[in-house]
Every structure is written in C-alpha cells, then in structure tokens.
Design a protein around this motif. Structure first.
Motif: not given
Ligand SMILES: [Zn+2]
Length: 830
Positions: A142, A147, A183
C-alpha cells in the motif's frame, strides 16, 4: 471524544516507540521458542479480522499489532526505519526462522558481499556465501494509500508466517528472510483510515479522500525511487540498498475496480534496454508461478502481460532491476476502499487496456475471466496472500539460484568489456553547474548506493556530451534517434574537485539509465496514434537537474595513477562546495530569492500532485509561501495579502468548478467559481503577478482573453505526442527571468503546452528549440513544437501573468528550470 482519542493514540505511539528501542533494536535474547498459542492473532488485537468489510486498521493499530508480534514470536523482529514526512514511525518486520533471526547480522553481511562481487576474493568464498546465505525478499504494502487492503493484509501474512507449522512454511522460514513493510507511506494510511471512518454510513462511503495521501507527492510517492526527494523513499532505499540487498522485491498495489481481478507479471512492452534479460526472465518465472497458484486455488480473472511495463525507472518495483534484483508488481482490483464493490458483466466487457481487449474475453494471458458480482476487501487480501506465499515459496525452493544470479549480475556489471567510443564514466566537472544541484545529484546517487569519486588531482580524459541525434527521419512526424557522444575531443585536463561516476560498478545499469538520454521506441497502435507508456518516457537526471555531466570515453591515467576519493554522503560534497551541511531533516538550502515576496500557492479541494510538488520545492529551497484555498480566492482582495499567486498545473475547469456537488460533503465541492476568476483578474490588474504552470495557463488565457493560443491543444496523438520527456528551450537572455541561466536549457515536458501569439505585447521569455527539440524520451511530431513559446509574460493592468507552458518543478526533479521560477518571483517584488 476526539481529544481523548488523540491522547490515547499519542500515549500508545510513545509506549510503542519506547518498547521498540528496548526490545528490538538490539537482537532478541536467546530465549526459549515462543509457544504458538501465545501469539495474538490480528483479530484478537484489533477486534476484527483484517480486510473484513467496512473495517480499517490505522497506523497506530498496525504498528501496535506488529509490536505485539515482535514480543510474542521468535520468528519476527520489528525495526524502526525512522520517521515519515509527517513524523509517523516507519517500520519493517523481519520474518524468518528463529535461528536466522538470531543471526541477522551474519546474513546481512552475506548479502552485502554478494551485492558487490569485488568483496568476494575467490570462487570458494563465493560458493560458501551462496551455500549459507538466505534469499532476502522485501514485500511492501500500500505505497498508494487508497490501495489500502495490503496494509491490512500485512498483519495476516505476518501472523500466518509466525504461527504456521506446515512443511512449506518451515521451508520458507528456513531459506528466506522476509522484510515486510506494512506501508512505506504511514501518513497516507491514516489519511485514508480517518477519512474512511468519517465517511462510513454517509452517501460518500467508499469514496477516496479529497486530499493528497502523501503530504507532498500523493500518488507520485511511487515516482521518486531514483531522485529520493521524499523521506520515505530515502529510508526504504537505505534499508534495501545499503543494508539488505534483497534478491526479490514485491510491491503490492491495487488497480481500478472494473478490469481484471489481479495483474501479475510478465510485464508489457517496452522493457528498459538497461534491464538484464536474466531479470526479465526471472520476473516472468515468478509471475507465472503466482498466476498458476491463484488458478490452482480457484481464483478467476488473473491477467499477465498487460498494461504495466518496465521502461521507466522511478517506481518501487522498477528500481530493483537497477540494483540487480527482481521487482514484482501485483495489482488487485479495488473495492471501494474497505466497502464492497459490485461489478457487472457490462462493466467488465467495457474495460480494456494495453494487452487486454476487455475483461470478459478469454485470451492466453487472461484465460479465466471473472464473471462479475460483489467484490470484497477480503477477496483482494486472499489473492495477495497467495501471491506473497507463491513468491516466498519459490524464493525458498530456488534459494541458491537466486543468490547465484544476484551475484552474477553484479559481477557482469563490473566486468562488462570496454567498447570503443562508448562511455566508461560520467564526469561532473568542477565549477560548471549550480552547486546545490551538484550536491543534490551526487547525494541522490550515493543514497541509492552508486559509487561517486572526487578527483583529488586533475585527470586527463577524452569526453563529450552524450546527446540524441535525429537520424534518417521516417517522416517529419516520426523521427528515429540514436545517442552519440558529441564533440569527442582529444585528451583534456579535468580539474581536481570534479566528480566522476564510473560505469564499472555493481550498479552499472543504474548509472547508465540515470545519465544517458532515453530513446523511447516509436510505438503506435493501429489507428496511427501513440501507444501510451505506463509512465514517463525520459528522465535523464543531469538534464533534469541542469548539471553538466558529459560522458567520458577514455582516461589517460592508469587506475594506479588516479587520485580519487570515494564519497560517503552528500555532506562531503556540500563541504567541498562551501554549502551549509545537512544536519537534520530540515533543508539547509538558502532561499534563492533575495527580497521578501508574498507568495500564495493555490490549493483546491481536488488533490493535485503538481500542487504538492510545488510546495515541496518551495519548502526545499526555504522560499516562504502560504496555501490559498478556494474560499480565499472567492473572498477576493488578494493583492492586500500577496504579490504572487501561483497556479500549479491543473485544468481550468477543475480550478473553477472543483469537485462536483453531491460527490463529496459540501465543504469539499465547488472550485473558485466565476467570482474567483474575477478576483484573480482584479489581483493582476492591481499589480499582482499570476504565475501559471502548464495546464493552468488555460485559465488566464481563456478567462482573461490573453492573446495566446495553445497550438497543440486537441491534437490527436497521431500528430503530436510527448509523454514525459526532456526538451530543449532557447532563452531570451535579455529578460530578467532568465538571469544567470544559459541560452539553451533542458526542460520537462509532460503532455504540456506550446503557445503562439501575434501580439507584440507578449514578452517571450523562452521558446522550444528551433531544431533538435528532444533531449531524452519520446517526441512524436517535433515540428509542432519547434520555435513555439515555452515561457511568456503578459502585462495586464498594473500587473502581469507569467505563463510556463511546461512544468518547471516536475516531481521536484527539475532543478535545472527552478531558477526561471525563482526569477519570476524575484521580479514580482512590490
Ligand atoms: Zn498503486
């Protein structure tokens, strides 16, 4: 309620950071293996399972979960990477078998040797390294925060690997070391999570947030992997290409909702010519393995060989090729953030892209279309988990092949034979370019692991600029190009204090791809129109930065005679050039504008990446500004607050109309409106300077009836096309806006503009070159651009409008054209 929550989150974050510093930055104690039953599941910690409909874990929950896993599992160590742009902790979870976790330093050392074959003294050592090393696999989730599912999936993947006892998992744990990045954009996880929670149960549930999900870059946070402007790319680049040198990097994304359910490589054409064929073949092998695993597990709608290509250099999954690693991308179909989507067969039949006629037709690269229906976040997570397992499983089973190929690629780069009149190095001669740009270029190279040397004595070399030459034009429209070394001179003396980057180093292909001009192949579709590349076509870094960096074809001094110093960081260059050193995250660059000018940068409610990058360059050069919102423009009286109003590139209609009513809460809809347009005109009439970038020029030209025409507006791509390339400008050196600049300057053109005028009151500051316009990338229909206006000033009332037909600050990369911007502002003082 809100303040209570903030306190709790803040407390939690600081406890967590404290825990990190004690338990994980040091190696885990050699304790007894943790019992699996004590390892908490994500559901037990979060209160919901990852990717359940309408749930989302924010960054403190994700890092909190990983911290618990770190404490409970001897297969997991969580390390801090530093802080994000907005000061959130960035982490990596390292996952492997217990005995590997206890010896991470040993394995890191093996990787560092394999990455640089010059450190490996003989084949016996090599064989021992390959026999004992582990395949290092990085998985990043991500980077594009909307997303969002992969960031949630990361917890499930980590839990599964921490607890499973089956033979396949054990083989993965024994033979691989996983660097799991939940992330690389933690700020964005919270921007999306906070927005999503606020919108739950409202008419706007599932819509994307009305702001950039990275403070500066938004979606362009994945366009920065060779320039390293962003804190996040800097930190992860250090992890990957200074510390761990992963053999495989897997970047987990999502695409639109209505096409294939899952894209996995092989990629589409064209490949970048600097990528070794062995890497492309290994990408294909992994992609097909994942596709077969998904098919075998009963998933439909898996697509290969489509849309996404490997041409450009700036993405998370393309950067690895230039470090001899395998880059894998997956793109799952999106839900509506964490809300299920419904997709019907008509939508699928209408969805087409390069390599896929539509999402319902059976083809070899898309053999089992998905029939449509509801699409849940858990469907996305399930496919991503299969993909991650498939990659790890191959990495484990073919461990020695991955390590050996990785080593061989580095060795090939070092031993590549010298060819007559081909570059052996690139040179940055002392005193020829702007000091800050030189420091930035050299700093970015060192940060990505490229070796750069300082000349301690003068050197005698034959060199010349490496330029595109238009050859044998097929037609006026369609040029063919080759790269030549222009003006190859006899041996010249290069002064001490210059910098040199040799091609003979493990990252040879990275050096080549950053320094040489790109020549994108003329790819047309049946109608004669251009086939759009995935991202930009050209990016040559010295051209973007305005740094003179000619190719070297021979050096007189033998290797033993040369006096060179390997540079360790940007500060050594800053010291050479008497620039203020970098001491913290704050930029040390001196404001280039000598006097105080009040600048307002327009920031509408449609997240605009060009606006974010504009703030980035102002912050980096310490030029003061304020952001101006739609309400400020509508409020008028702008001249009392600002000397300059800057409109970053954005279509006129987007600026005027903003988000459509009903699509978002009322506070985020509507633009500056007709009233705002009138206020901008009044601002100029009263003596203000309106500076417009690229698409935003349309607003004053059409709304204020300026005597300029965009000559390429509306042209079909069969007649003119230039998707992200470097072009040549001729500057009028009598204009103060061009002060201190040469008469010819490379500039960034990305589906930009070109103006003509018949009005003598338009002051033309720069034109596209009269010939040889293309410097790097792809330009179809050069005749449309030749000699047209690239930068103009138009007086209006007591003020003026400055129109940049191109983007002088594109992605924070084009330092070469920034002086045009600073001079435009400096000449706007009261
Ligand atoms: Zn993406």
């Amino acid at each position: 309620m809100i303040s209570y929550r903030l306190v709790v989150v803040g407390l939690f974050a600081s406890l967590w950071l404290a825990a990190l510093s004690t338990s994980t930055l040091a190696q885990k104690p050699n304790g007894r293996p943790a019992a699996v039953s004590t390892i908490p599941s994500p559901k037990a910690v979060l209160g919901f399972a990852p990717a359940d409909d309408r749930t989302v874990a924010d960054w403190s929950q994700i890092t909190g979960y990983f911290n618990q896993l770190d404490k409970a599992s001897d297969r997991v160590v969580v390390q801090s990477l530093g802080q994000s742009t907005l000061k959130r902790p960035m982490i990596v979870a390292i996952i492997s078998a217990r005995e590997n976790i206890l010896a991470l330093d040993k394995y890191k050392d093996i990787q560092q040797q394999l990455a640089d074959p010059r450190k490996v003294s003989n084949t016996l050592v090599r064989d021992r390294l390959i026999a004992t090393g582990k395949t290092v696999v990085a998985v990043s989730c991500s980077i594009h925060s909307t997303e969002i599912v992969a960031s949630q999936m990361s917890m499930q993947l980590a839990y599964d690997l921490a607890t499973a006892q089956d033979a396949d998992t054990k083989e993965i744990l024994q033979n691989t070391i996983l660097l799991l990045i939940p992330s690389p954009n933690p700020d964005g996880v919270d921007i999306v999570a906070n927005w999503y929670r606020k919108s739950l149960g409202t008419p706007y549930e599932g819509r994307e947030p009305p702001e950039l999900y990275h403070h500066y870059a938004g979606h362009d946070d994945n366009r920065d992997w060779f320039m390293l402007n962003l804190r996040e790319t800097q930190l992860i680049t250090r992890l990957l290409w200074h510390d761990w040198f992963p053999e495989i990097v897997y970047d987990v994304h999502q695409q639109g909702s209505n096409g294939s359910r899952f894209f996995i490589p092989p990629f589409f054409d064209p490949p970048n010519p600097n990528i070794d064929p062995l890497l492309l073949r290994q990408v294909g092998l992994i992609g097909h393995k994942v596709a077969a695993d998904l098919q075998s597990a009963g998933f439909k709608g898996v697509l290969t060989n489509a849309l996404y290509d490997t041409w450009w250099h700036g993405g998370f999954r393309t950067a690895p090729y230039f470090h001899n690693s395998i880059g894998i991308l997956s793109e799952a179909a999106s839900a509506r953030l964490m809300t299920p989507a419904t997709v019907n067969s008509d939508q699928l039949a209408r969805s087409s892209t390069r390599g896929m006629r539509n999402a319902s037709e059976v083809t070899t690269n898309f053999p089992d279309p998905w029939p449509g229906g509801s699409w849940h976040p858990r469907n996305i997570m399930a496919m991503e988990l299969v993909a991650a397992r498939g990659i790890l499983s191959l990495a484990a089973k073919y461990r020695t092949e991955y390590l050996s190929n990785f080593y061989q690629l580095g060795r090939k780069n070092i031993e590549s034979p010298i060819q007559l009149n081909q570059p052996i190095a690139y040179l940055i001669p002392a005193g020829r370019s702007r000091d800050e740009a030189v420091a930035k270029l050299v700093g970015s190279l060192i940060d990505q692991g490229i070796e750069v040397f300082r000349l301690d004595n003068e050197l005698h070399v034959s060199f010349g600029p490496q330029v595109l030459q238009r050859t044998n034009a097929v037609s006026e429209k369609l040029g063919t190009y080759r790269t030549i070394i222009a003006n190859t001179a006899s041996m010249q003396e290069v002064p001490a204090g210059s910098y040199i980057v040799f091609l003979s180093q493990p990252q040879r292909t990275n050096v080549a791809a950053l320094f040489e001009p790109q020549i994108y192949p003329n790819r047309l579709i049946g109608t004669g129109e251009a086939e759009r590349p995935y991202d930009v076509a050209g990016w040559t870094l010295p051209l973007q930065l305005g740094v003179d960096a000619p190719a070297v074809v021979s050096v007189r001094e033998t290797a033993a005679e040369r006096k060179l110093t390997l540079l360790k960081n940007e500060n050594e260059v800053r010291s050479d050039l008497a620039l203020t050193p970098r001491k913290s995250d704050a930029s040390p660059i001196k404001n280039p504008i000598p006097q105080m000018v009040r600048v307002g940068i327009y920031k509408g409610s449609i997240g605009n990446m060009d606006e974010g990058w504009t703030r980035y360059v102002f912050d980096t050069f310490n030029v003061p500004y304020e952001s101006i919102k739609d309400t400020d423009v509508k409020g008028g009286n702008l001249k009392s607050k600002y000397d300059v109003v800057l409109l970053p590139s954005q279509r006129s209609r987007e600026i005027i109309d903003g988000n459509a009513a009903g699509t978002l809460p009322a506070e985020y809809t509507g633009g500056i409106g007709e009233g705002g347009v009138a206020n901008l005109k009044e601002f100029v009439n009263n003596g203000g300077t309106l500076i417009c970038f690229d698409a935003a020029c349309e607003l004053p030209i059409k709304q204020f009836s300026l005597p300029l025409t965009n000559v390429i507006e509306g042209l079909r791509s069969s007649d003119f096309y230039c998707p992200g390339s470097i072009v040549s400008l001729d500057l009028d050196n009598r204009n103060p806006i061009t002060s201190t600049l040469p008469v010819n300057l490379p500039a960034y053109f990305i589906n930009s503009s070109a103006f003509s005028t018949t009005d003598a009151n338009v002051r033309v500051v720069a034109r596209y070159a009269k010939d040889n316009v293309l410097r790097s990338g792809w330009l179809l229909g050069e005749d449309k651009l030749r000699g047209q206006i690239a930068l103009a000033e138009v007086r209006l009332g007591k003020g003026r409008v400055v129109l940049f037909a191109f983007r002088p600050q594109h992605r924070g990369q084009t330092w070469g054209t920034l002086p045009l911007l600073w001079n435009s502002i400096a000449t706007s003082a009261k």
